[in-house]
Design an enzyme around this catalytic site. Structure first.
Site, PDB file in Angstrom:
ATOM      1  N   HIS A  88       0.924  -1.186   0.001  1.00 16.64           N
ATOM      2  CA  HIS A  88       0.124   0.106  -0.110  1.00 16.64           C
ATOM      3  C   HIS A  88       0.868   1.274   0.161  1.00 16.64           C
ATOM      4  O   HIS A  88       2.078   1.485   0.514  1.00 16.64           O
ATOM      5  CB  HIS A  88      -0.891   0.039   1.304  1.00 16.64           C
ATOM      6  N   CYS A  97      -2.667   0.187   9.740  1.00 20.34           N
ATOM      7  CA  CYS A  97      -3.790  -0.790   9.508  1.00 20.34           C
ATOM      8  C   CYS A  97      -4.711  -1.303  10.527  1.00 20.34           C
ATOM      9  O   CYS A  97      -5.837  -1.630  10.323  1.00 20.34           O
ATOM     10  CB  CYS A  97      -3.044  -2.096   8.816  1.00 20.34           C
TER      11      CYS A  97
HETATM   12  C1  CIR Z   1      -3.597  -7.583   3.259  1.00 21.48           C
HETATM   13  O1  CIR Z   1      -2.751  -8.002   2.369  1.00 21.48           O
HETATM   14  O2  CIR Z   1      -4.259  -7.098   2.986  1.00 21.48           O
HETATM   15  C2  CIR Z   1      -3.193  -8.037   4.846  1.00 21.48           C
HETATM   16  N1  CIR Z   1      -2.301  -9.043   4.926  1.00 21.48           N
HETATM   17  C3  CIR Z   1      -2.391  -6.676   5.206  1.00 21.48           C
HETATM   18  C4  CIR Z   1      -3.318  -5.496   5.110  1.00 21.48           C
HETATM   19  C5  CIR Z   1      -2.376  -4.363   5.811  1.00 21.48           C
HETATM   20  N2  CIR Z   1      -3.113  -3.095   5.731  1.00 21.48           N
HETATM   21  C6  CIR Z   1      -2.695  -1.593   5.577  1.00 21.48           C
HETATM   22  O3  CIR Z   1      -1.468  -1.563   5.130  1.00 21.48           O
HETATM   23  N3  CIR Z   1      -3.425  -0.637   5.498  1.00 21.48           N
END
Ligand code: CIR
Length: 263
Positions: A167, A254
Site C-alpha cells: 500500500h 492498518c
Molecule cells: C493484506 O494483504 O490485505 C493484509 N495481509 C495486510 C493489510 C495491511 N493493511 C494496511 O497496510 N492498511
C-alpha cells in the site's frame, strides 16, 4: 481541527484464521497469542491519549479483518466505505459500515463494480487526500472517491506506490498537518514536494507505517535509528510489537480507523 487529532478509533480483534492472512512472501505463520498481546498494547496506547476505542469482535470468516483501516476512509464530515481490491477482503467493508453509520449518521460508499480502493492507500493531510494506485487500488476507485468527497471540500491527488510495496502508506505516515515520515524510495517520486519529510533510516523501511495519534507517534518496535530521529524531532514515541502482523504485511496504521466525527 488538525488531521492528527482524534476522538475515536475503531479496532477489530485478530481471529484464529489470521494464519491464513494474505502475504506477499511467506516468512512464517503468525502466532495468534503474541498478536493478541501486541494488539492489546496498541489499544492501550490509543486509549492513553483519552480517545474512545471501539473493539469489534474477531471475524473468523475474514482472516485479514484485524486490518480495519482498509475498509473505510474516515473524515470529520463523514465516512466513506471502501471496496477492497483483495477479493477475500471485500466483505469486510460491509461489516464495518453499520459501525460507522452509528458513529457518523450518514455514510457514503464506493460502489462501482470496477472500482477498487483500500484505506491503506490513502493519506489525508491538512491540504489534500493523497491516494496511491496499487495492486489493491485502481483509477476507477480513486475517481469515485474524489467525487464522493468533493462537496466536503477535499481534493484527491493520485500518486505513486513503489513497485512491490503493498500500500501507499506501507511507505509513509502523517506526523502532523504538514510533516510526513517516508521511505526515500517513495519520497524520491516527488509526491511529497512542498511537505516537510522525515526519512526513515536506511534499512528500517519497515517502520514507515507508523501513526500519529493525538500526542503520540505509535511505531513498530525494533527500529532504533528512526525512533531516535523522531525523538530528536520532538515527538513522543511509543513502540508496539509488530512481529506477527509484519508476517502478513500489516503495520501500525492498518490496525485502526481514526477519526473525530463532527456531527
Ligand atoms: C493484506 O494483504 O490485505 C493484509 N495481509 C495486510 C493489510 C495491511 N493493511 C494496511 O497496510 N492498511
Amino acid at each position: 481541527m488538525r488531521s492528527y487529532t482524534f476522538s475515536h478509533a475503531i479496532t477489530r480483534r485478530p481471529s484464529a484464521s489470521i494464519i491464513a492472512g494474505l502475504r506477499a512472501v511467506d516468512t512464517g505463520t503468525p502466532d495468534l497469542a503474541v498478536m493478541q498481546a501486541h494488539h492489546a498494547d496498541y489499544i492501550a496506547a490509543l486509549r492513553s491519549t483519552g480517545a474512545q476505542v471501539l473493539e469489534l469482535d474477531a471475524m473468523e470468516a475474514f482472516p485479514d479483518s484485524v486490518f480495519v483501516e482498509d475498509t473505510a476512509l474516515c473524515l470529520p464530515e463523514g465516512a466513506v466505505v471502501m471496496r477492497p481490491g483483495a477479493p477475500s477482503r471485500l466483505g469486510e467493508a460491509a461489516e464495518m459500515a453499520p459501525h460507522l453509520a452509528a458513529l457518523y449518521g450518514v455514510v457514503r460508499r464506493i460502489e462501482g463494480a470496477d472500482s477498487f480502493i483500500e484505506g491503506g492507500d490513502i493519506l489525508t493531510t491538512e491540504r489534500e487526500i493523497l491516494v496511491g494506485r496499487s495492486d489493491r487500488t485502481n483509477a476507477a476507485g480513486v475517481a469515485e472517491l474524489a467525487k464522493l468527497v468533493a462537496d466536503w471540500g477535499y481534493t484527491v491527488r493520485e500518486v505513486f506506490t513503489p513497485p512491490g510495496v503493498l500500500h501507499f502508506k506501507t511507505d509513509c505516515s502523517l506526523l502532523d498537518g504538514d510533516t510526513i515520515l517516508s521511505t526515500k524510495r517513495l519520497a524520491d517520486s516527488g509526491c511529497f514536494d512542498g511537505y516537510k519529510v522525515i526519512y526513515v533510516a536506511d534499512g528500517e523501511e519497515a517502520c514507515a507505517n507508523t501513526i500519529r495519534f493525538n500526542d503520540l507517534v505509535i511505531m513498530p518496535a525494533g527500529f532504533p535509528k528512526t525512533r531516535a530521529v523522531l525523538v530528536q524531532a520532538g515527538y513522543k514515541v511509543v513502540e508496539i510489537g509488530n512481529s506477527e502482523c509484519a508476517k502478513i504485511d500489516g503495520g501500525m496504521s492498518c490496525l485502526s480507523l481514526r477519526f473525530s466525527p463532527t456531527r
